[in-house]
Design an enzyme around this catalytic site. Structure first.
Site, mmCIF file in Angstrom:
data_model
loop_
_atom_site.group_PDB
_atom_site.id
_atom_site.type_symbol
_atom_site.label_atom_id
_atom_site.label_comp_id
_atom_site.label_asym_id
_atom_site.label_seq_id
_atom_site.Cartn_x
_atom_site.Cartn_y
_atom_site.Cartn_z
ATOM 1 N N HIS A 144 0.825 -1.218 0.000
ATOM 2 C CA HIS A 144 0.000 0.000 0.000
ATOM 3 C C HIS A 144 0.863 1.275 0.000
ATOM 4 O O HIS A 144 0.437 2.316 0.494
ATOM 5 C CB HIS A 144 -0.946 0.027 1.207
ATOM 6 C CG HIS A 144 -1.787 -1.204 1.331
ATOM 7 N ND1 HIS A 144 -2.963 -1.373 0.643
ATOM 8 C CD2 HIS A 144 -1.595 -2.337 2.057
ATOM 9 C CE1 HIS A 144 -3.481 -2.559 0.942
ATOM 10 N NE2 HIS A 144 -2.672 -3.161 1.793
ATOM 11 N N SER A 263 15.304 20.095 -15.050
ATOM 12 C CA SER A 263 14.230 21.015 -15.420
ATOM 13 C C SER A 263 14.821 22.229 -16.134
ATOM 14 O O SER A 263 15.968 22.599 -15.890
ATOM 15 C CB SER A 263 13.493 21.461 -14.152
ATOM 16 O OG SER A 263 12.759 22.641 -14.370
ATOM 17 N N LYS A 269 16.838 19.392 -10.288
ATOM 18 C CA LYS A 269 15.964 18.257 -10.589
ATOM 19 C C LYS A 269 16.708 17.100 -11.261
ATOM 20 O O LYS A 269 17.595 17.293 -12.084
ATOM 21 C CB LYS A 269 14.811 18.700 -11.499
ATOM 22 C CG LYS A 269 13.854 19.698 -10.878
ATOM 23 C CD LYS A 269 13.092 19.111 -9.689
ATOM 24 C CE LYS A 269 12.147 17.996 -10.086
ATOM 25 N NZ LYS A 269 11.075 18.437 -10.988
ATOM 26 N N GLU A 276 9.465 7.245 -17.014
ATOM 27 C CA GLU A 276 8.170 7.866 -17.313
ATOM 28 C C GLU A 276 7.720 7.517 -18.728
ATOM 29 O O GLU A 276 6.541 7.223 -18.969
ATOM 30 C CB GLU A 276 8.269 9.377 -17.122
ATOM 31 C CG GLU A 276 8.445 9.779 -15.663
ATOM 32 C CD GLU A 276 8.761 11.257 -15.483
ATOM 33 O OE1 GLU A 276 8.746 11.717 -14.323
ATOM 34 O OE2 GLU A 276 9.025 11.949 -16.484
ATOM 35 N N GLN A 308 -5.294 -6.205 -43.058
ATOM 36 C CA GLN A 308 -4.157 -5.388 -43.476
ATOM 37 C C GLN A 308 -3.916 -4.233 -42.508
ATOM 38 O O GLN A 308 -2.776 -3.865 -42.224
ATOM 39 C CB GLN A 308 -4.434 -4.853 -44.871
ATOM 40 C CG GLN A 308 -3.530 -3.746 -45.348
ATOM 41 C CD GLN A 308 -4.005 -3.179 -46.664
ATOM 42 O OE1 GLN A 308 -3.888 -3.824 -47.695
ATOM 43 N NE2 GLN A 308 -4.550 -1.963 -46.639
#
Length: 444
Positions: A144, A263, A269, A276, A308
């Site tokens: 979880h 970034s 970053k 992703e 096709q």
């Protein structure tokens, strides 16, 4: 135009129904299929050696599919007629585009599946090699998305390898389904020409033939099954990509520099861009499979031009799969594991089990006793993280000795799979080599 003399290059029907763009993917397989057909006609006594020689020589010169044709088959036949003359018209005997395209699709997919199976094995080896480096590297596990119990990075890596091994087995099975020849089935009910379909199949490296000519020319179920399994593989890879995004975001792992991007505004970053994209390609793969199923489900038995329109999706799915496996192999070969401090609350299960075993009380009673301490904030374990892992007693757990043995057994299984796919590939090469020998003999 060859088959539709009333048409023209500007005919809107030709433009709308042409498959030239997607046929470029199977051009070499169409040529190989034509070679088998021509040689089969020669071996069966329908065409002379000199005619066969001319056609084969011209066939080898066919390098490009021009626009203005319905498909590669029409373009190829027209090319042969223009370069050989009327004698090239023999290639239409006992031949339909229906059985030829079905054969070319299976040849192409067979080669791609061998490539995929080989790439999966390469990724499995990378994972097992990396696992041997991290047998004692402490790593958290989650349920979880909440901290569960301590494990090791080797335990996580062998989980991925086992997932891939299962997919490998199923994809290898689909390879054997695909590797059956439709050639010689004509348009739908076969042909009056006495073509040895089994010999044709052997020359093209197939294991067997698709016996019923209806099935051979109009079924795509084997191919759809294969794409379905590739989609399942992509879904598995997508889950791994999601893990890696989560782990790197929580500073548990450092992804290779080549797999992250900064970034345009925020220089700090390290965005996990390859993972992703992998997630997105898995979603596209599901869409591709949906498109194939949607086109196929309403078709009556027999060849329909809808089939096709499915062809382009096969290669999209295949190429997404190959590139995704390769990018994961690149990532795992360079990945770094950060030192992790795991909260001692993750040892609560161990303490509850030990309390149950040592005090001989029902586990649920021990569970509630430990849970009460956790809620009150008084829980404190006397165990170390390493103790927790080494106390695990069942096969497949992260116990240092057990995981070491597991890695060895997985390496043995991988070696067996590597030998199996290599032997299968060599068997195909050997059979197709016979076709080349016959062609060389005709050309002498």
């Amino acid at each position: 135009m060859l088959y539709r003399k009333w048409g023209s290059e500007k005919d809107e029907v030709v433009n709308y129904t042409s498959s030239i763009d997607s046929d470029k993917e199977i051009m070499e397989e169409v040529k190989l299929t034509m070679k088998a057909h021509i040689i089969s006609l020669y071996l069966s006594g329908y065409i002379k050696k000199e005619t066969t020689k001319k056609i084969l020589a011209a066939l080898n010169e066919f390098k490009e599919i021009s626009q203005g044709y319905e498909d590669v088959h029409e373009a190829l036949e027209d090319f042969l007629l223009k370069n050989v003359g009327e004698e090239a018209g023999w290639i239409g005997l006992g031949r339909s585009r229906n059985d030829h395209v079905a054969t070319a699709l299976r040849l192409k997919l067979r080669n791609k599946l061998i490539e995929i199976l080989t790439e999966i094995n390469s990724l499995r080896k990378t994972l097992l090699d990396k696992a041997k480096e991290h047998i004692t590297t402490i790593f958290p596990s989650y349920t979880h998305l909440q901290l569960a119990q301590p494990t090791t990075f080797a335990h996580y890596l062998t989980y991925i390898e086992e997932e891939l091994a299962s997919r490998w087995e199923i994809i290898f099975f689909t390879l054997k389904l695909v590797n059956r020849s439709p050639l010689g089935s004509g348009a739908i009910v076969g042909t009056n020409v006495k073509i040895d379909r089994e010999k044709e199949a052997e020359l093209l490296g197939f294991d067997d033939i698709v016996y019923n000519t209806l099935s051979a020319t109009s079924s795509r179920a084997d191919i759809i099954t294969t794409i379905s399994e590739l989609t399942v593989l992509m879904v598995v890879l997508s889950r791994i990509a999601e893990d890696l995004i989560f782990f790197s975001s929580n500073k548990l792992l450092k992804l290779p520099d080549s797999h992250v991007s900064t970034s345009s505004l925020m220089p700090q970053k390290r965005n996990p861009v390859t993972m992703e994209i992998l997630r997105a390609k898995a979603s596209e793969s599901i869409g591709i499979l949906t498109s194939l199923l949607s086109i196929y489900k309403g078709l009556p038995t027999g060849y329909n031009l809808d089939l096709q329109e499915m062809n382009k999706y096969y290669w999209l799915a295949v190429n997404y799969t190959i590139s995704s496996i390769r990018v994961l192999e690149s990532l795992f070969s360079q990945i770094q594991v950060n030192k992790v401090n795991i909260d001692e609350s993750s040892l609560a299960t161990d303490d509850a089990e030990l309390l149950s075993i040592n005090k001989k009380v029902p586990y649920r009673s021990a569970y509630f006793e430990i849970a009460k301490k956790v809620r009150e904030g008084s829980y404190k374990s006397t165990l170390k993280i390493e103790d927790s892992i080494n106390m695990k007693a069942v096969i497949g757990s992260p116990n240092f000795d057990l995981i070491t043995n597991l890695i060895k057994s997985r390496e043995t299984k991988l070696e067996e799979d590597e030998k199996e796919i290599e032997a299968y590939k060599l068997k195909i090469i050997s059979k197709v080599g016979e076709l080349q020998v016959i062609e060389n003999g005709i050309e002498e």
